[in-house]
Design a protein around this motif. Structure first.
Motif, PDB file in Angstrom:
ATOM      1  N   ASN A   1       0.850  -1.188   0.000  1.00 48.48           N
ATOM      2  CA  ASN A   1       0.000   0.000   0.000  1.00 48.48           C
ATOM      3  C   ASN A   1       0.889   1.242   0.000  1.00 48.48           C
ATOM      4  O   ASN A   1       2.108   1.155   0.154  1.00 48.48           O
ATOM      5  CB  ASN A   1      -0.999  -0.017   1.171  1.00 48.48           C
ATOM      6  CG  ASN A   1      -0.339   0.111   2.524  1.00 48.48           C
ATOM      7  OD1 ASN A   1       0.697   0.744   2.672  1.00 48.48           O
ATOM      8  ND2 ASN A   1      -0.942  -0.508   3.518  1.00 48.48           N
ATOM      9  N   PHE A   2       0.277   2.384  -0.171  1.00 43.54           N
ATOM     10  CA  PHE A   2       1.027   3.636  -0.306  1.00 43.54           C
ATOM     11  C   PHE A   2       1.923   3.886   0.899  1.00 43.54           C
ATOM     12  O   PHE A   2       3.102   4.203   0.742  1.00 43.54           O
ATOM     13  CB  PHE A   2       0.063   4.815  -0.505  1.00 43.54           C
ATOM     14  CG  PHE A   2       0.766   6.147  -0.493  1.00 43.54           C
ATOM     15  CD1 PHE A   2       1.391   6.616  -1.625  1.00 43.54           C
ATOM     16  CD2 PHE A   2       0.818   6.910   0.662  1.00 43.54           C
ATOM     17  CE1 PHE A   2       2.064   7.831  -1.614  1.00 43.54           C
ATOM     18  CE2 PHE A   2       1.473   8.124   0.691  1.00 43.54           C
ATOM     19  CZ  PHE A   2       2.099   8.577  -0.451  1.00 43.54           C
ATOM     20  N   ASN A   3       1.383   3.767   2.104  1.00 44.03           N
ATOM     21  CA  ASN A   3       2.156   4.075   3.308  1.00 44.03           C
ATOM     22  C   ASN A   3       3.380   3.175   3.455  1.00 44.03           C
ATOM     23  O   ASN A   3       4.468   3.649   3.792  1.00 44.03           O
ATOM     24  CB  ASN A   3       1.273   3.984   4.558  1.00 44.03           C
ATOM     25  CG  ASN A   3       0.260   5.110   4.619  1.00 44.03           C
ATOM     26  OD1 ASN A   3       0.520   6.217   4.162  1.00 44.03           O
ATOM     27  ND2 ASN A   3      -0.903   4.815   5.168  1.00 44.03           N
ATOM     28  N   GLN A   4       3.207   1.889   3.180  1.00 38.82           N
ATOM     29  CA  GLN A   4       4.337   0.955   3.264  1.00 38.82           C
ATOM     30  C   GLN A   4       5.427   1.323   2.262  1.00 38.82           C
ATOM     31  O   GLN A   4       6.609   1.379   2.601  1.00 38.82           O
ATOM     32  CB  GLN A   4       3.877  -0.476   2.968  1.00 38.82           C
ATOM     33  CG  GLN A   4       2.986  -1.094   3.996  1.00 38.82           C
ATOM     34  CD  GLN A   4       2.383  -2.414   3.502  1.00 38.82           C
ATOM     35  OE1 GLN A   4       2.168  -2.599   2.310  1.00 38.82           O
ATOM     36  NE2 GLN A   4       2.110  -3.314   4.441  1.00 38.82           N
ATOM     37  N   MET A   5       5.011   1.588   1.019  1.00 40.47           N
ATOM     38  CA  MET A   5       5.986   1.869  -0.033  1.00 40.47           C
ATOM     39  C   MET A   5       6.670   3.206   0.192  1.00 40.47           C
ATOM     40  O   MET A   5       7.887   3.333   0.004  1.00 40.47           O
ATOM     41  CB  MET A   5       5.284   1.844  -1.395  1.00 40.47           C
ATOM     42  CG  MET A   5       6.220   1.640  -2.540  1.00 40.47           C
ATOM     43  SD  MET A   5       6.938   0.000  -2.456  1.00 40.47           S
ATOM     44  CE  MET A   5       8.585   0.379  -2.937  1.00 40.47           C
ATOM     45  N   PHE A   6       5.904   4.209   0.596  1.00 41.71           N
ATOM     46  CA  PHE A   6       6.478   5.530   0.846  1.00 41.71           C
ATOM     47  C   PHE A   6       7.528   5.425   1.955  1.00 41.71           C
ATOM     48  O   PHE A   6       8.621   5.976   1.823  1.00 41.71           O
ATOM     49  CB  PHE A   6       5.381   6.536   1.226  1.00 41.71           C
ATOM     50  CG  PHE A   6       5.846   7.956   1.224  1.00 41.71           C
ATOM     51  CD1 PHE A   6       5.838   8.700   0.055  1.00 41.71           C
ATOM     52  CD2 PHE A   6       6.309   8.554   2.385  1.00 41.71           C
ATOM     53  CE1 PHE A   6       6.281  10.018   0.048  1.00 41.71           C
ATOM     54  CE2 PHE A   6       6.749   9.862   2.390  1.00 41.71           C
ATOM     55  CZ  PHE A   6       6.736  10.602   1.215  1.00 41.71           C
ATOM     56  N   GLN A   7       7.199   4.711   3.024  1.00 39.16           N
ATOM     57  CA  GLN A   7       8.134   4.547   4.140  1.00 39.16           C
ATOM     58  C   GLN A   7       9.378   3.768   3.704  1.00 39.16           C
ATOM     59  O   GLN A   7      10.490   4.111   4.085  1.00 39.16           O
ATOM     60  CB  GLN A   7       7.448   3.836   5.313  1.00 39.16           C
ATOM     61  CG  GLN A   7       8.263   3.869   6.589  1.00 39.16           C
ATOM     62  CD  GLN A   7       8.502   5.282   7.084  1.00 39.16           C
ATOM     63  OE1 GLN A   7       7.574   6.071   7.197  1.00 39.16           O
ATOM     64  NE2 GLN A   7       9.756   5.612   7.357  1.00 39.16           N
ATOM     65  N   THR A   8       9.192   2.759   2.873  1.00 38.20           N
ATOM     66  CA  THR A   8      10.325   1.972   2.372  1.00 38.20           C
ATOM     67  C   THR A   8      11.270   2.845   1.550  1.00 38.20           C
ATOM     68  O   THR A   8      12.492   2.782   1.726  1.00 38.20           O
ATOM     69  CB  THR A   8       9.835   0.791   1.515  1.00 38.20           C
ATOM     70  OG1 THR A   8       9.008  -0.048   2.319  1.00 38.20           O
ATOM     71  CG2 THR A   8      10.982  -0.010   0.952  1.00 38.20           C
ATOM     72  N   VAL A   9      10.712   3.651   0.653  1.00 40.83           N
ATOM     73  CA  VAL A   9      11.540   4.530  -0.184  1.00 40.83           C
ATOM     74  C   VAL A   9      12.273   5.543   0.695  1.00 40.83           C
ATOM     75  O   VAL A   9      13.476   5.765   0.531  1.00 40.83           O
ATOM     76  CB  VAL A   9      10.687   5.238  -1.262  1.00 40.83           C
ATOM     77  CG1 VAL A   9      11.508   6.282  -1.996  1.00 40.83           C
ATOM     78  CG2 VAL A   9      10.123   4.226  -2.247  1.00 40.83           C
ATOM     79  N   GLU A  10      11.560   6.134   1.637  1.00 38.70           N
ATOM     80  CA  GLU A  10      12.186   7.120   2.524  1.00 38.70           C
ATOM     81  C   GLU A  10      13.317   6.480   3.344  1.00 38.70           C
ATOM     82  O   GLU A  10      14.407   7.040   3.453  1.00 38.70           O
ATOM     83  CB  GLU A  10      11.135   7.726   3.449  1.00 38.70           C
ATOM     84  CG  GLU A  10      11.660   8.866   4.299  1.00 38.70           C
ATOM     85  CD  GLU A  10      10.587   9.530   5.141  1.00 38.70           C
ATOM     86  OE1 GLU A  10      10.929  10.531   5.801  1.00 38.70           O
ATOM     87  OE2 GLU A  10       9.430   9.081   5.156  1.00 38.70           O
ATOM     88  N   ASP A  11      13.074   5.298   3.900  1.00 38.00           N
ATOM     89  CA  ASP A  11      14.094   4.600   4.687  1.00 38.00           C
ATOM     90  C   ASP A  11      15.300   4.236   3.829  1.00 38.00           C
ATOM     91  O   ASP A  11      16.452   4.353   4.270  1.00 38.00           O
ATOM     92  CB  ASP A  11      13.515   3.339   5.332  1.00 38.00           C
ATOM     93  CG  ASP A  11      12.499   3.649   6.421  1.00 38.00           C
ATOM     94  OD1 ASP A  11      12.441   4.810   6.888  1.00 38.00           O
ATOM     95  OD2 ASP A  11      11.741   2.725   6.788  1.00 38.00           O
ATOM     96  N   LEU A  12      15.057   3.792   2.595  1.00 43.37           N
ATOM     97  CA  LEU A  12      16.134   3.431   1.688  1.00 43.37           C
ATOM     98  C   LEU A  12      17.020   4.642   1.391  1.00 43.37           C
ATOM     99  O   LEU A  12      18.243   4.543   1.405  1.00 43.37           O
ATOM    100  CB  LEU A  12      15.548   2.869   0.393  1.00 43.37           C
ATOM    101  CG  LEU A  12      16.546   2.398  -0.637  1.00 43.37           C
ATOM    102  CD1 LEU A  12      16.123   1.033  -1.145  1.00 43.37           C
ATOM    103  CD2 LEU A  12      16.618   3.372  -1.778  1.00 43.37           C
ATOM    104  N   LEU A  13      16.401   5.790   1.151  1.00 40.94           N
ATOM    105  CA  LEU A  13      17.172   7.002   0.848  1.00 40.94           C
ATOM    106  C   LEU A  13      17.917   7.500   2.085  1.00 40.94           C
ATOM    107  O   LEU A  13      19.050   7.974   1.983  1.00 40.94           O
ATOM    108  CB  LEU A  13      16.257   8.093   0.296  1.00 40.94           C
ATOM    109  CG  LEU A  13      15.581   7.783  -1.046  1.00 40.94           C
ATOM    110  CD1 LEU A  13      14.684   8.934  -1.478  1.00 40.94           C
ATOM    111  CD2 LEU A  13      16.598   7.467  -2.129  1.00 40.94           C
TER     112      LEU A  13
END
Length: 134
Positions: A34-46
């Motif tokens: 879902n959006f929240n999971q993916m957004f958090q994953t991208v932010e954490d990765l960066l």
């Protein structure tokens, strides 16, 4: 004309992903999240990458901006969009002011591919460029 475009394309100071990109590795990627999971994953990765410094986070717009430091100074924007329930797209765009006699675009492209590879390893990848032909 194609040869001229491929030669001049090496000197473009930007690169990005899109649905209809001719380069298979630079097509929009879709993940089962879902959006929240993916957004958090991208932010954490960066955040985890020491060569990147996040400059802006706009969850309302689904965008995260970061500066790439080091050998290749550049500006990166990651866009996260929900297309269906538990189907989220991630697009990346990168640009630089640096010039190289050999052409800077392949280096920019490689940065995008590297980020996608990290996302692929941590999330369920379900396809790329899925809606480009519709």
């Amino acid at each position: 004309m194609s040869l001229l475009k491929s030669v001049t394309g090496r000197y473009e100071k930007f690169s990005g992903t899109s649905e209809n990109n001719k380069d298979e590795q630079l097509k929009t990627r879709y993940y089962k999240a879902n959006f929240n999971q993916m957004f958090q994953t991208v932010e954490d990765l960066l955040k985890a990458d020491p060569s990147l410094k996040i400059t802006s986070v706009s969850k309302e717009h689904g965008e995260i901006s970061a500066e790439l430091k080091g050998k290749l100074p550049a500006f990166l924007t990651a866009t996260v969009i929900t297309t269906k329930p538990f189907e989220t797209a991630v697009d990346l765009h990168i640009s630089t002011e640096k010039f190289s006699l050999a052409g800077i675009n392949p280096s920019l492209r490689q940065e995008l591919v590297k980020i996608y590879e990290k996302l692929d390893s941590t999330n369920t990848f379900i396809g790329s460029g899925k809606y480009g032909n519709q």
